[in-house]
Design a protein around this motif. Sequence first.
Motif, PDB file in Angstrom:
ATOM      1  N   UNK A   1       1.276  -1.127  -0.359  1.00 14.35           N
ATOM      2  CA  UNK A   1      -0.057   0.203  -0.025  1.00 14.35           C
ATOM      3  C   UNK A   1       0.787   0.925   0.125  1.00 14.35           C
ATOM      4  N   UNK A   2       1.459   1.675   0.516  1.00 16.33           N
ATOM      5  CA  UNK A   2       3.272   2.604   1.249  1.00 16.33           C
ATOM      6  C   UNK A   2       3.517   2.631  -0.576  1.00 16.33           C
ATOM      7  N   UNK A   3       3.803   1.564  -1.180  1.00 14.72           N
ATOM      8  CA  UNK A   3       4.517   1.689  -2.096  1.00 14.72           C
ATOM      9  C   UNK A   3       3.739   2.084  -3.572  1.00 14.72           C
ATOM     10  N   UNK A   4       1.952   1.662  -3.511  1.00 11.47           N
ATOM     11  CA  UNK A   4       1.410   1.876  -4.461  1.00 11.47           C
ATOM     12  C   UNK A   4       1.395   3.526  -4.363  1.00 11.47           C
TER      13      UNK A   4
ATOM     14  N   UNK B   1       4.258   5.573  -5.812  1.00  8.42           N
ATOM     15  CA  UNK B   1       4.697   5.242  -7.355  1.00  8.42           C
ATOM     16  C   UNK B   1       3.857   6.804  -7.993  1.00  8.42           C
ATOM     17  N   UNK B   2       2.494   6.386  -7.332  1.00  7.26           N
ATOM     18  CA  UNK B   2       1.096   7.673  -7.568  1.00  7.26           C
ATOM     19  C   UNK B   2       1.825   9.375  -7.210  1.00  7.26           C
ATOM     20  N   UNK B   3       1.763   9.538  -6.601  1.00  6.09           N
ATOM     21  CA  UNK B   3       3.362  10.201  -6.289  1.00  6.09           C
ATOM     22  C   UNK B   3       3.474  11.250  -7.220  1.00  6.09           C
ATOM     23  N   UNK B   4       3.762  12.418  -7.196  1.00  6.58           N
ATOM     24  CA  UNK B   4       4.552  13.367  -8.158  1.00  6.58           C
ATOM     25  C   UNK B   4       6.129  13.842  -7.901  1.00  6.58           C
ATOM     26  N   UNK B   5       6.072  13.449  -6.642  1.00  5.52           N
ATOM     27  CA  UNK B   5       7.590  13.571  -6.395  1.00  5.52           C
ATOM     28  C   UNK B   5       8.408  11.969  -6.727  1.00  5.52           C
ATOM     29  N   UNK B   6       9.700  12.130  -6.275  1.00  2.59           N
ATOM     30  CA  UNK B   6      10.682  11.213  -6.409  1.00  2.59           C
ATOM     31  C   UNK B   6      10.088   9.717  -5.456  1.00  2.59           C
ATOM     32  N   UNK B   7       9.863   8.744  -6.222  1.00  2.33           N
ATOM     33  CA  UNK B   7       9.192   7.478  -5.400  1.00  2.33           C
ATOM     34  C   UNK B   7       9.361   7.424  -4.302  1.00  2.33           C
ATOM     35  N   UNK B   8      11.025   7.181  -4.526  1.00  2.00           N
ATOM     36  CA  UNK B   8      12.353   6.705  -2.733  1.00  2.00           C
ATOM     37  C   UNK B   8      11.880   7.713  -2.049  1.00  2.00           C
ATOM     38  N   UNK B   9      12.016   8.581  -2.064  1.00  2.00           N
ATOM     39  CA  UNK B   9      11.132   9.623  -1.609  1.00  2.00           C
ATOM     40  C   UNK B   9      10.588   9.711  -0.558  1.00  2.00           C
ATOM     41  N   UNK B  10       9.338   9.657  -1.224  1.00  2.00           N
ATOM     42  CA  UNK B  10       7.609   9.464  -1.012  1.00  2.00           C
ATOM     43  C   UNK B  10       7.819   7.904   0.361  1.00  2.00           C
ATOM     44  N   UNK B  11       8.477   7.216  -0.386  1.00  2.00           N
ATOM     45  CA  UNK B  11       8.100   6.000   0.378  1.00  2.00           C
ATOM     46  C   UNK B  11       8.613   5.927   1.789  1.00  2.00           C
TER      47      UNK B  11
ATOM     48  N   UNK C   1       7.517  14.498  28.260  1.00  2.00           N
ATOM     49  CA  UNK C   1       7.292  13.164  27.229  1.00  2.00           C
ATOM     50  C   UNK C   1       6.194  13.673  26.302  1.00  2.00           C
ATOM     51  N   UNK C   2       7.042  14.499  25.749  1.00  2.00           N
ATOM     52  CA  UNK C   2       5.724  15.173  24.893  1.00  2.00           C
ATOM     53  C   UNK C   2       7.397  15.379  23.128  1.00  2.00           C
ATOM     54  N   UNK C   3       6.347  15.358  22.293  1.00  2.00           N
ATOM     55  CA  UNK C   3       6.978  15.153  21.036  1.00  2.00           C
ATOM     56  C   UNK C   3       5.567  16.351  19.955  1.00  2.00           C
ATOM     57  N   UNK C   4       7.281  16.968  19.308  1.00  2.00           N
ATOM     58  CA  UNK C   4       6.427  17.810  18.242  1.00  2.00           C
ATOM     59  C   UNK C   4       7.154  17.321  17.077  1.00  2.00           C
ATOM     60  N   UNK C   5       6.297  17.725  15.764  1.00  2.00           N
ATOM     61  CA  UNK C   5       5.920  17.335  14.541  1.00  2.00           C
ATOM     62  C   UNK C   5       6.863  18.295  14.094  1.00  2.00           C
ATOM     63  N   UNK C   6       8.029  18.378  13.558  1.00  2.00           N
ATOM     64  CA  UNK C   6       8.185  19.792  13.433  1.00  2.00           C
ATOM     65  C   UNK C   6       7.957  19.925  11.440  1.00  2.00           C
ATOM     66  N   UNK C   7       8.563  19.500  11.419  1.00  2.00           N
ATOM     67  CA  UNK C   7       8.220  19.620   9.289  1.00  2.00           C
ATOM     68  C   UNK C   7       8.098  17.185   9.063  1.00  2.00           C
ATOM     69  N   UNK C   8       8.432  18.076   7.244  1.00  2.00           N
ATOM     70  CA  UNK C   8       8.141  16.519   7.010  1.00  2.00           C
ATOM     71  C   UNK C   8      10.270  15.676   7.352  1.00  2.00           C
ATOM     72  N   UNK C   9      10.128  14.485   7.380  1.00  3.21           N
ATOM     73  CA  UNK C   9      11.603  14.303   7.226  1.00  3.21           C
ATOM     74  C   UNK C   9      11.925  13.835   6.092  1.00  3.21           C
ATOM     75  N   UNK C  10      13.237  14.834   5.405  1.00  2.00           N
ATOM     76  CA  UNK C  10      13.938  14.900   4.345  1.00  2.00           C
ATOM     77  C   UNK C  10      14.477  13.413   4.189  1.00  2.00           C
ATOM     78  N   UNK C  11      15.355  13.274   2.918  1.00  2.00           N
ATOM     79  CA  UNK C  11      16.159  11.715   3.601  1.00  2.00           C
ATOM     80  C   UNK C  11      17.634  11.789   3.827  1.00  2.00           C
TER      81      UNK C  11
END
Length: 260
Positions: free
Chosen positions: A71-74, A77-87, A174-184
């Motif tokens: 499901x993640x791979x599908x 693959x449909x994303x407009x960005x790079x497939x490996x980076x999106x995975x 015990x708190x986590x904040x997501x600052x941005x999307x993970x980069x490669x």
Amino acid sequence: MGRYTGPKVRKSRRVRAPIAETPKHMKADTERGPGQHGFRRRRKMTAYAERLMEKQKLCFFYHVSDKQFRRYMADASKSKSNTIERLNELLERRLDNVIRRAALARTIWQSRQLVVHGHFRVNGQKVDRPSYQVRPGDVITVRDKSKKSMTEIAESADAGAIVPGWLSVAREKLEIKVERLPAADAISRPFEPNMQYVVEFSRKTDSPTERASRAPDRPPFFKSQRAVPAPRDALSGPRGGAGRGSGARRRYRAPGRGRG
């Protein structure tokens, strides 16, 4: 099929790489196969086996099933960005992986159990799905009843672990904040996977519907994915004439007897 609950180091030996950042897995003899006959020399791997092993490394490291990975791979693959980076982004944004990256749990299996038992809140709402995809700005906290036990678990975890830059952790709260999307470049693993092999393996094992929807500029790697001609209609004759079931009646002729 249920999840694997046997020895974890056996998996590391199977894929010849540590699937967890613990001393038991990092010091395991990955060159030796699992089981009592693991000292024997392994057979030469085929192209399919090499790509399968690269895919299994990621599945074992993030503790996802083959169905989830497809499901993640599908989606990638449909994303407009790079497939490996999106995975990589989809795998890293899982809630159980975020808790492991924040060093609130020692392993992915422990963090998954904590999520399923309902110890965490995302933006004040209970989330007990390990596959939950976090987004920038999300705040992950621990429920009040679990703070005492979670403090002990966090202390037993590797407090000196390097937290990735796309997360900010307040260990006292015990708190986590997501600052941005993970980069490669912010993704660290105890092994170096060949992501191109992973993509090629997914093209080998995807369904005919996903294969037809793939972009035309991405040819399949394996020869077994060549186009197969459509089967001839069983009701049509060998020359396109009337055949069985079309209304034409055939006269029975006994074998060995001619006309006369």
